[in-house]
Design an enzyme around this catalytic site. Structure first.
Site, short mmCIF file in Angstrom:
data_model
loop_
_atom_site.label_atom_id
_atom_site.label_comp_id
_atom_site.label_asym_id
_atom_site.label_seq_id
_atom_site.Cartn_x
_atom_site.Cartn_y
_atom_site.Cartn_z
N CYS A 2 0.85 -1.18 0.00
CA CYS A 2 0.00 0.00 0.00
C CYS A 2 0.89 1.23 0.00
O CYS A 2 2.11 1.14 0.12
CB CYS A 2 -0.91 0.03 1.22
SG CYS A 2 -2.08 -1.36 1.30
N LEU A 50 -3.82 -1.51 -1.84
CA LEU A 50 -3.77 -2.77 -2.58
C LEU A 50 -4.37 -3.80 -1.65
O LEU A 50 -3.78 -4.15 -0.63
CB LEU A 50 -2.33 -3.14 -2.94
CG LEU A 50 -2.15 -4.48 -3.67
CD1 LEU A 50 -2.82 -4.44 -5.03
CD2 LEU A 50 -0.67 -4.82 -3.82
N ASN A 75 1.48 0.41 6.13
CA ASN A 75 1.77 -0.39 4.96
C ASN A 75 2.52 -1.63 5.46
O ASN A 75 3.58 -1.50 6.06
CB ASN A 75 2.62 0.40 3.96
CG ASN A 75 3.21 -0.45 2.84
OD1 ASN A 75 4.29 -0.18 2.37
ND2 ASN A 75 2.50 -1.47 2.41
N GLY A 76 1.96 -2.80 5.24
CA GLY A 76 2.67 -4.00 5.69
C GLY A 76 1.74 -5.16 5.94
O GLY A 76 0.55 -5.13 5.62
N THR A 332 24.91 -0.84 -8.60
CA THR A 332 24.49 -2.23 -8.47
C THR A 332 22.98 -2.35 -8.39
O THR A 332 22.37 -3.23 -9.01
CB THR A 332 25.10 -2.84 -7.19
OG1 THR A 332 26.50 -2.57 -7.17
CG2 THR A 332 24.88 -4.34 -7.14
N ARG A 335 21.37 -1.67 -11.91
CA ARG A 335 21.58 -2.79 -12.84
C ARG A 335 20.64 -3.97 -12.53
O ARG A 335 20.02 -4.52 -13.43
CB ARG A 335 23.03 -3.28 -12.72
CG ARG A 335 24.07 -2.39 -13.34
CD ARG A 335 25.42 -3.04 -13.13
NE ARG A 335 26.52 -2.19 -13.57
CZ ARG A 335 27.80 -2.48 -13.35
NH1 ARG A 335 28.11 -3.59 -12.71
NH2 ARG A 335 28.74 -1.67 -13.77
#
Length: 554
Positions: A2, A50, A75-76, A332, A335
């Site tokens: 969320c 969500l 959120n979680g 990193t 990529r």
């Protein structure tokens, strides 16, 4: 997954500032709510949902009849929400896991609540009776949160930094601090009638490697058999993450970490009542060793497998969107994020899976990076492992969250389960180090002989994700080098320390990424304090394919 957003004590038009909340709409595509706070001037919550758990009462800010003074935006996922209800005698009014945060807070205060949460979370809790605002974030920062705090008492909080840009009260964004909220911490603010805040306390509630205090769902079985305990705790970490009503899938690179999680997910899906075929997803360029290995795993475990192919041109074209989603310029991270971003895009548009499992966290916890073979001692390897875990929220965890949430997916990472990490780090350093040149030896050995995976996968050497998606003949990083060589000239590189005084780019690729980052997030380079690089290795590039150990094993 969320998106949460809140402001306290705004001097500007709140309705105009609320437009900033729309910048994180990708995190919660199901619905959106903005709500002002009663009796407090210029305070507002925003929430992008969500829907995963609690379909009926899942909208936020959450309020329950028993505690009308409490407003919660989070959120979680709280995996032990039913467990704590039994333990403390809570009678929930909703079917939402987040109600556990409210009940635990009312039972014992904010630190008590944070210590008893088994899950991943970032939350904003407002107690209008006590006139307090609380912020909290899980131990490894699996769920993101940024905050903007000004000297005049204005506080703004958001899942992503982009939702706080432009909330600077007449100042340029570069004049105010927008910072990632530290994982494993909570903060307490006093709230005045005009909505202004004063920071009262900032404290850590859980340190890296500490065994959790809560009544755990799964515990070690045999103090004398660490292999059995590793298996039991990792299986428990996967099982507890099967909560929710949306379809579950798994990213599968064919490496050890994602293969273990995929195999355990398939093993326990049917036992938990999941009747649909679990989907796995691999991505790579033509000739990718990851795609080939993932195909082997998928056939072995019996998943409904999807392979996604992308060209170098498609990867390069996605870079700016990836950097905007990541809010990072780390080489990193970028990529490795391109492939993960593109496979997440495929999942969202071509399938109906919403909850996505992955293997993030294993390399840091189990010392999986190839450079750990060069650690001077087991003790120094342990220090490095803990350092990496503490910084995960700025690198691999950030990558996992942003590339999936950019497409409205929710990521779950069993390797960062509190019980599993706490137990694994409690083992002697000598037990956890590489052995005979084999990284993650202990983790591999724990599943050896179980039949969970083919031996060729269980003992497959480490392949960095950004390299594994590439062709064996030509790596993704080499493709990038050729492209940026045409984009960045030598004069730019000579002027780089003046152009970018903090973390100046030392390569043309780094300069190219930094340009894009500064375009979207000017003067925010301190979000990433250093470039991720391997230790104990003579290399100027983080690609695993530049390391002698990798070349020898290939």
């Amino acid at each position: 997954m969320c998106g949460i957003w809140a402001i306290f004590g705004s001097d500007d038009d709140v309705s105009k500032q609320c437009a900033s909340a729309l910048r994180i709409g990708h995190r919660g595509p199901d619905c959106f709510r903005l709500e002002n706070i009663n009796h407090f001037k210029n305070c507002c919550f925003g929430f992008h949902r969500l829907a995963i758990v609690g379909d009926t009462y899942g909208m936020q800010p959450m309020r329950v009849h028993r505690y009308p003074q409490i407003w919660l935006c989070y959120n979680g996922e709280i995996y032990n929400y039913r467990r704590v209800a039994e333990q403390f005698g809570f009678n929930y009014e909703t079917d939402c896991d987040g109600e556990a945060i409210i009940s635990l807070y009312m039972h014992g205060g904010i630190e008590f609540a944070a210590k008893h949460l088994d899950g991943v979370f970032a939350f904003i809790l407002l107690d209008t009776q006590q006139k307090r605002v609380y912020l909290g974030r899980d131990t490894y920062g699996v769920r993101p949160m940024f905050r903007l705090l000004k000297d005049d008492g204005f506080l703004a909080v958001c899942s992503e930094a982009k939702g706080l840009m432009g909330l600077s009260h007449g100042h340029d964004d570069h004049e105010v601090n927008i910072d990632p909220f530290p994982p494993g911490h909570f903060e307490t603010y006093d709230l005045s009638p005009n909505g202004k805040v004063t920071l009262k306390e900032c404290a850590r509630f859980h340190k890296i490697g500490d065994m959790p205090k809560y009544d755990a769902l799964v515990k070690p079985l045999d103090e004398n058999d660490h292999y059995a305990n590793i298996r039991a705790l990792l299986e428990g970490a996967v099982k507890k993450r099967l909560i929710g009503g949306r379809r579950i899938g798994c990213l599968l690179s064919g490496g050890l970490d994602s293969s273990l999680i995929s195999a355990l997910l398939l093993k326990h899906a049917k036992k938990s009542g999941i009747i649909y075929p679990v989907q796995t997803y691999a991505i790579g360029m033509e000739g990718s060793p990851d795609v080939e290995a993932a195909r082997t795993v998928a056939k072995y475990i019996g998943s409904e497998h999807h392979e996604v192919s992308f060209t170098p041109e498609e990867g390069i074209q996605a870079i700016e969107d990836v950097i905007y989603s990541l809010e990072s310029y780390d080489i990193t991270t970028i990529r490795a994020s391109v492939g993960m971003y593109l496979v997440s895009q495929y999942i969202r548009t071509k399938t109906d899976s919403v909850v996505i499992f992955s293997g993030e966290g294993s390399d840091e916890l189990a010392q999986g990076y190839i450079y750990f073979n060069k650690a001077p001692s087991a003790e120094e390897a342990d220090v490095e492992s803990r350092r990496l875990l503490g910084d995960l929220y700025m690198y691999d965890v950030l990558r996992g969250d942003r590339t999936t949430s950019a497409h409205g997916l929710e990521l779950r990472v069993p390797f960062l389960d509190h019980m599993f990490t706490g137990y694994y780090l409690s083992l002697p350093p000598e037990v956890r180090r590489s052995k005979d040149g084999i990284e993650k030896y202990t983790l591999r050995k724990a599943f050896d002989g179980t039949g969970l995976l083919p031996d060729e996968i269980l003992w497959r050497p480490k392949e960095a994700f950004s390299d594994g998606v590439s062709s064996v003949k030509k790596s993704w990083y080499e493709t990038l080098q050729e492209y940026v060589e045409e984009q960045i000239n030598d004069q730019m590189m000579e002027d780089a320390p003046k152009t970018f005084p903090f973390n100046p780019p030392r390569t043309k690729e780094a300069y190219y990424f930094r340009q894009i980052f500064e375009k979207h997030f000017p003067s925010k380079s301190r979000w990433i304090p250093y470039y991720w690089m391997p230790r104990w290795s003579q290399t100027n590039d983080p690609s695993a394919r530049t390391l002698k150990h990798y070349k020898d094993s290939s």
